[in-house]
Design a protein around this motif. Structure first.
Motif, PDB file in Angstrom:
ATOM      1  N   PHE A 177      -7.781  -6.503  -4.440  1.00 19.88           N
ATOM      2  CA  PHE A 177      -8.140  -5.257  -3.765  1.00 19.88           C
ATOM      3  C   PHE A 177      -9.638  -5.069  -3.647  1.00 19.88           C
ATOM      4  O   PHE A 177     -10.149  -4.661  -2.601  1.00 19.88           O
ATOM      5  CB  PHE A 177      -7.511  -4.092  -4.534  1.00 19.88           C
ATOM      6  CG  PHE A 177      -7.937  -2.735  -4.069  1.00 19.88           C
ATOM      7  CD1 PHE A 177      -8.903  -2.023  -4.764  1.00 19.88           C
ATOM      8  CD2 PHE A 177      -7.363  -2.170  -2.948  1.00 19.88           C
ATOM      9  CE1 PHE A 177      -9.297  -0.764  -4.344  1.00 19.88           C
ATOM     10  CE2 PHE A 177      -7.742  -0.911  -2.524  1.00 19.88           C
ATOM     11  CZ  PHE A 177      -8.705  -0.206  -3.223  1.00 19.88           C
ATOM     12  N   MET A 233     -11.342  -1.161   3.149  1.00 17.63           N
ATOM     13  CA  MET A 233     -10.137  -0.365   3.335  1.00 17.63           C
ATOM     14  C   MET A 233     -10.423   0.713   4.373  1.00 17.63           C
ATOM     15  O   MET A 233     -11.577   1.063   4.628  1.00 17.63           O
ATOM     16  CB  MET A 233      -9.722   0.300   2.018  1.00 17.63           C
ATOM     17  CG  MET A 233      -9.420  -0.652   0.889  1.00 17.63           C
ATOM     18  SD  MET A 233      -7.873  -1.522   1.110  1.00 17.63           S
ATOM     19  CE  MET A 233      -6.692  -0.182   0.945  1.00 17.63           C
ATOM     20  N   LEU A 267       0.861  -1.175   0.000  1.00 16.82           N
ATOM     21  CA  LEU A 267       0.000   0.000   0.000  1.00 16.82           C
ATOM     22  C   LEU A 267       0.898   1.226   0.000  1.00 16.82           C
ATOM     23  O   LEU A 267       1.800   1.340   0.841  1.00 16.82           O
ATOM     24  CB  LEU A 267      -0.889   0.020   1.246  1.00 16.82           C
ATOM     25  CG  LEU A 267      -1.810  -1.184   1.461  1.00 16.82           C
ATOM     26  CD1 LEU A 267      -2.534  -1.062   2.793  1.00 16.82           C
ATOM     27  CD2 LEU A 267      -2.809  -1.302   0.334  1.00 16.82           C
ATOM     28  N   CYS A 323      -4.246   6.090  -1.987  1.00 18.18           N
ATOM     29  CA  CYS A 323      -3.561   4.891  -1.514  1.00 18.18           C
ATOM     30  C   CYS A 323      -3.669   3.848  -2.620  1.00 18.18           C
ATOM     31  O   CYS A 323      -4.763   3.347  -2.894  1.00 18.18           O
ATOM     32  CB  CYS A 323      -4.187   4.388  -0.230  1.00 18.18           C
ATOM     33  SG  CYS A 323      -3.561   2.793   0.330  1.00 18.18           S
ATOM     34  N   THR A 340      -5.604  -2.245   4.666  1.00 19.27           N
ATOM     35  CA  THR A 340      -6.547  -3.158   4.028  1.00 19.27           C
ATOM     36  C   THR A 340      -6.971  -4.227   5.019  1.00 19.27           C
ATOM     37  O   THR A 340      -6.145  -4.742   5.797  1.00 19.27           O
ATOM     38  CB  THR A 340      -5.935  -3.784   2.770  1.00 19.27           C
ATOM     39  OG1 THR A 340      -6.871  -4.688   2.186  1.00 19.27           O
ATOM     40  CG2 THR A 340      -4.636  -4.514   3.062  1.00 19.27           C
ATOM     41  N   ALA A 391      -2.941   0.195  -4.046  1.00 16.73           N
ATOM     42  CA  ALA A 391      -2.747  -1.142  -3.487  1.00 16.73           C
ATOM     43  C   ALA A 391      -2.319  -2.122  -4.569  1.00 16.73           C
ATOM     44  O   ALA A 391      -2.714  -2.008  -5.732  1.00 16.73           O
ATOM     45  CB  ALA A 391      -4.036  -1.622  -2.845  1.00 16.73           C
TER      46      ALA A 391
END
Length: 128
Positions: A29, A34, A4, A22, A98, A24
Motif C-alpha cells: 500500500f 491513492m 479496498l 478506505c 489505488t 487497503a
C-alpha cells in the motif's frame, strides 16, 4: 488479491462533516498513490482527490478545494477523506482507488485509467 473497503458514508445535513476511510490490503500500500472519486446519480464518475505514496503531494477537484482533505496512514494501510462544509451537490457514491504504478503523475492523477483497483463505494447524502 487487492481489496479496498470504504466506510464512513452516511446521511448528513449541509454544513456538517464526514470522514471517509478506505482500508487497503493485498498490495504494498505505502508505495502506491491513492485517490477518491465520486459518482452522483445520473452523472459520470468524477475525480475528487489524490495523494502520493508519502502524502507529500495532494490534488483536489476545484469544487472541493478548501473543504476536503485527503490523507493517509501507511502504517494502517488506510487513506482518508475529511469532508467539511458539505453541500447537497456533494451527494454521491464515493470510491477509493489505488494507482497501477508507484509513480504519481502530475498529468494523469485525475484519470480513472491511472487506477487499477477500486472499492465498492460508500454513499454520502447531504440534505439541504
Amino acid at each position: 488479491q487487492v481489496q479496498l473497503v470504504e466506510s464512513g458514508g452516511g446521511l448528513v445535513q449541509a454544513g456538517t462533516s464526514l470522514r471517509l476511510s478506505c482500508a487497503a490490503s493485498g498490495r504494498t500500500f505505502n508505495r502506491h498513490p491513492m485517490a477518491w472519486f465520486r459518482q452522483a446519480p445520473g452523472k459520470e464518475r468524477e475525480f475528487v482527490s489524490a495523494i502520493s505514496w508519502n502524502g507529500v503531494i495532494t490534488n483536489y477537484v476545484d469544487s472541493v478545494k478548501g473543504r476536503f482533505t485527503i490523507s493517509r496512514d501507511n502504517a494502517k494501510n488506510t487513506v482518508y477523506l475529511q469532508m467539511n462544509s458539505l453541500k447537497p451537490e456533494d451527494t454521491a457514491v464515493y470510491y477509493c482507488a489505488t494507482s497501477r504504478t508507484t509513480f504519481y503523475s502530475a498529468g494523469t492523477y485525475y484519470q480513472e485509467e491511472e487506477y487499477d483497483y477500486w472499492g465498492q463505494g460508500t454513499q454520502v447524502t447531504v440534505s439541504s
